[in-house]
Design a protein around this motif. Structure first.
Motif, PDB file in Angstrom:
ATOM      1  N   SER A 201      15.741  -8.667   3.326  1.00 47.41           N
ATOM      2  CA  SER A 201      15.181  -7.325   3.426  1.00 47.41           C
ATOM      3  C   SER A 201      15.874  -6.366   2.470  1.00 47.41           C
ATOM      4  N   ASN A 202      17.193  -6.471   2.376  1.00 47.81           N
ATOM      5  CA  ASN A 202      17.937  -5.632   1.436  1.00 47.81           C
ATOM      6  C   ASN A 202      17.490  -5.895  -0.001  1.00 47.81           C
ATOM      7  N   GLU A 203      17.304  -7.157  -0.330  1.00 50.87           N
ATOM      8  CA  GLU A 203      16.858  -7.523  -1.680  1.00 50.87           C
ATOM      9  C   GLU A 203      15.478  -6.962  -1.975  1.00 50.87           C
ATOM     10  N   GLN A 204      14.583  -7.044  -0.995  1.00 47.99           N
ATOM     11  CA  GLN A 204      13.220  -6.551  -1.192  1.00 47.99           C
ATOM     12  C   GLN A 204      13.170  -5.031  -1.293  1.00 47.99           C
ATOM     13  N   TYR A 205      13.996  -4.351  -0.546  1.00 46.61           N
ATOM     14  CA  TYR A 205      14.091  -2.891  -0.619  1.00 46.61           C
ATOM     15  C   TYR A 205      14.437  -2.476  -2.052  1.00 46.61           C
ATOM     16  N   ILE A 206      15.454  -3.112  -2.619  1.00 45.53           N
ATOM     17  CA  ILE A 206      15.868  -2.798  -3.989  1.00 45.53           C
ATOM     18  C   ILE A 206      14.771  -3.169  -4.982  1.00 45.53           C
ATOM     19  N   ALA A 207      14.158  -4.333  -4.790  1.00 42.39           N
ATOM     20  CA  ALA A 207      13.107  -4.785  -5.707  1.00 42.39           C
ATOM     21  C   ALA A 207      11.914  -3.844  -5.675  1.00 42.39           C
ATOM     22  N   PHE A 208      11.519  -3.416  -4.497  1.00 46.85           N
ATOM     23  CA  PHE A 208      10.389  -2.486  -4.369  1.00 46.85           C
ATOM     24  C   PHE A 208      10.721  -1.153  -5.029  1.00 46.85           C
ATOM     25  N   PHE A 209      11.926  -0.658  -4.802  1.00 43.85           N
ATOM     26  CA  PHE A 209      12.310   0.606  -5.434  1.00 43.85           C
ATOM     27  C   PHE A 209      12.254   0.493  -6.947  1.00 43.85           C
ATOM     28  N   SER A 210      12.772  -0.599  -7.476  1.00 47.84           N
ATOM     29  CA  SER A 210      12.772  -0.792  -8.926  1.00 47.84           C
ATOM     30  C   SER A 210      11.350  -0.775  -9.487  1.00 47.84           C
ATOM     31  N   ALA A 310       5.287  -5.892   3.203  1.00 45.78           N
ATOM     32  CA  ALA A 310       6.046  -4.684   2.901  1.00 45.78           C
ATOM     33  C   ALA A 310       5.184  -3.752   2.053  1.00 45.78           C
ATOM     34  N   VAL A 311       5.413  -2.444   2.239  1.00 42.13           N
ATOM     35  CA  VAL A 311       4.779  -1.430   1.407  1.00 42.13           C
ATOM     36  C   VAL A 311       5.846  -0.448   0.970  1.00 42.13           C
ATOM     37  N   GLY A 312       5.830  -0.088  -0.305  1.00 37.99           N
ATOM     38  CA  GLY A 312       6.768   0.893  -0.824  1.00 37.99           C
ATOM     39  C   GLY A 312       6.040   1.951  -1.631  1.00 37.99           C
ATOM     40  N   GLU A 313       6.613   3.147  -1.697  1.00 37.27           N
ATOM     41  CA  GLU A 313       6.008   4.222  -2.488  1.00 37.27           C
ATOM     42  C   GLU A 313       7.084   5.183  -2.970  1.00 37.27           C
ATOM     43  N   PHE A 314       6.925   5.641  -4.215  1.00 46.68           N
ATOM     44  CA  PHE A 314       7.782   6.698  -4.748  1.00 46.68           C
ATOM     45  C   PHE A 314       6.901   7.895  -5.058  1.00 46.68           C
ATOM     46  N   PHE A 315       7.236   9.029  -4.464  1.00 47.20           N
ATOM     47  CA  PHE A 315       6.471  10.248  -4.703  1.00 47.20           C
ATOM     48  C   PHE A 315       7.423  11.426  -4.767  1.00 47.20           C
TER      49      PHE A 315
END
Length: 390
Positions: A201-210, A310-315
């Motif tokens: 999960s930690n790895e995916q959090y970083i990958a999604f942010f990137s 997982a879903v990620g978003e930067f706004f």
């Protein structure tokens, strides 16, 4: 027309456990909790509080009669829902006395739910600029006693009013988002506790942010120097710092110092509450807005939302003129100051309390809970709620 955050409120239960005491009880070096994951206190929800009451209490402090009349959409983001069918938003709508001519729905995608609600709210306001939308992010994070995730538990809710010409933050139009089917964190319908593959999960959090950060820069042409601060979804406060560090080399030394300093401020509330899932990102934003004294209007704030699965978003959002006047700093300061520390033994006792699952009747002692809105019991398979002011 600007659309964004007009009001923002927060609530957490009146009980907490000190992470140093929890570490000692679990035969763990305290620094593993206070430094390793960056948590100092963990809110503990009594049986008289659930996702519905936490959300209602968070909204109670910010809504006036005009808001209740103008709100025609209530969106409740949670992964601690109390019914497979009936939306938690309907309960809150009733408890707060909101305009009956309103839609009330619940959204689910792990910790991303409140962000999805905000994006839906923006579209609604674009079509209905005279209306307002109440967005709720409310959760109780549970992993079980003596589990690897125990130290990242917490309880609380954030309530946000989205409107045209907002007083606090105007949300910018462009964002970057990503979905991938992964199993880093989940909770089957038969379980009241979550399952997590922590390292993955930690790895995916970083990958999604990137990925969403790079996509955002490509869409907008903005760079790290354009941000006064970046707030993160914080399952624990060290997680956001790990993500931030991956982009610091893109800016100058001044950019690095500014973003790191503001990150420290943005985690203040979270480190004393714990993980509140859908509300965690917005608790971080609230901490930044209320605790950074020299934060200026016109500043651009980045927001990274991540929901496992997982879903990620930067706004992003732009702070509005005189935004400080529309915050509830004193109220939130009093909320923290009034909390009561409980022993690890008492926390374990509270954790194991549960409501009946056979439809039998139970009455709960809400006099011990200082919250205005409480769960007072159950009867005929129905939860019974009380607003002490009504």
């Amino acid at each position: 027309m600007k659309i964004g955050i007009d009001k923002i409120g927060f609530y957490t239960p009146h009980l907490y456990v000190d992470m140093n005491e929890l570490a000692v009880a679990r035969n763990v070096e305290p620094a593993k909790f206070t430094i390793g994951i960056g948590q100092e206190q963990m809110s503990v929800a009594p049986i008289t509080q659930d996702a519905v009451t936490l959300a209602a209490n968070a909204a109670l402090e910010i809504l006036d009669e005009n808001d209740k009349e103008k709100i025609d959409l209530v969106i409740f983001g949670t992964e601690s829902g109390i019914d497979h069918s009936k939306s938690a938003a309907v309960y809150v709508h009733h408890l707060l006395g909101i305009n009956p001519q309103a839609r009330s729905i619940e959204l689910k995608q792990a910790c991303y739910g409140a962000t999805a609600a905000i994006q839906m709210a923006k579209g609604h306001i674009a079509l209905n600029p005279e209306s307002k939308v109440l967005v709720l992010g409310s959760d109780i994070a549970r992993y079980g006693l003596n589990t690897s995730g125990e130290s990242t538990q917490g309880a609380g809710a954030v309530a946000i009013v989205i409107s045209a010409e907002p007083k606090i933050m105007a949300l910018e139009d462009q964002s970057a988002f990503l979905t991938a089917d992964i199993m880093d964190f989940w909770r089957p319908t038969y379980s009241d506790q979550a399952y997590v593959d922590g390292k993955f999960s930690n790895e995916q959090y970083i990958a999604f942010f990137s990925k969403v950060w790079e996509a955002y820069k490509e869409k907008t042409g903005h760079s790290i120097e354009d941000f006064e601060a970046i707030c993160y979804h914080l399952p624990y406060t060290k997680m956001g710092l790990k993500a931030l560090r991956t982009i610091l080399d893109e800016g100058s030394e001044a950019d690095k110092e500014r973003l790191l300093a503001n990150y420290e401020i943005s985690k203040t509330y979270n480190k004393n509450v714990g993980n509140i899932y859908t509300g965690a990102l917005y608790l971080s934003l609230l901490s930044l807005l209320e605790q950074k004294e020299d934060l200026k209007e016109g500043s651009r704030i980045g927001l990274f939302s991540y929901g496992s699965g997982a879903v990620g978003e930067f706004f992003t959002g732009i702070l509005q003129p005189d935004f400080k006047a529309h915050l509830n700093v004193e109220s939130h300061s009093n909320l923290f100051a009034s909390r009561k520390e409980v022993s690890v033994g008492k926390y374990e006792e509270i954790f194991q309390e549960s409501l009946p699952v056979d439809g039998s009747r139970i009455e709960l002692d809400i006099d011990k809970d200082p919250a205005t809105i409480c769960l007072s019991g159950m009867a005929d398979h129905m939860r019974l709620y009380v607003n002490k002011e009504r």
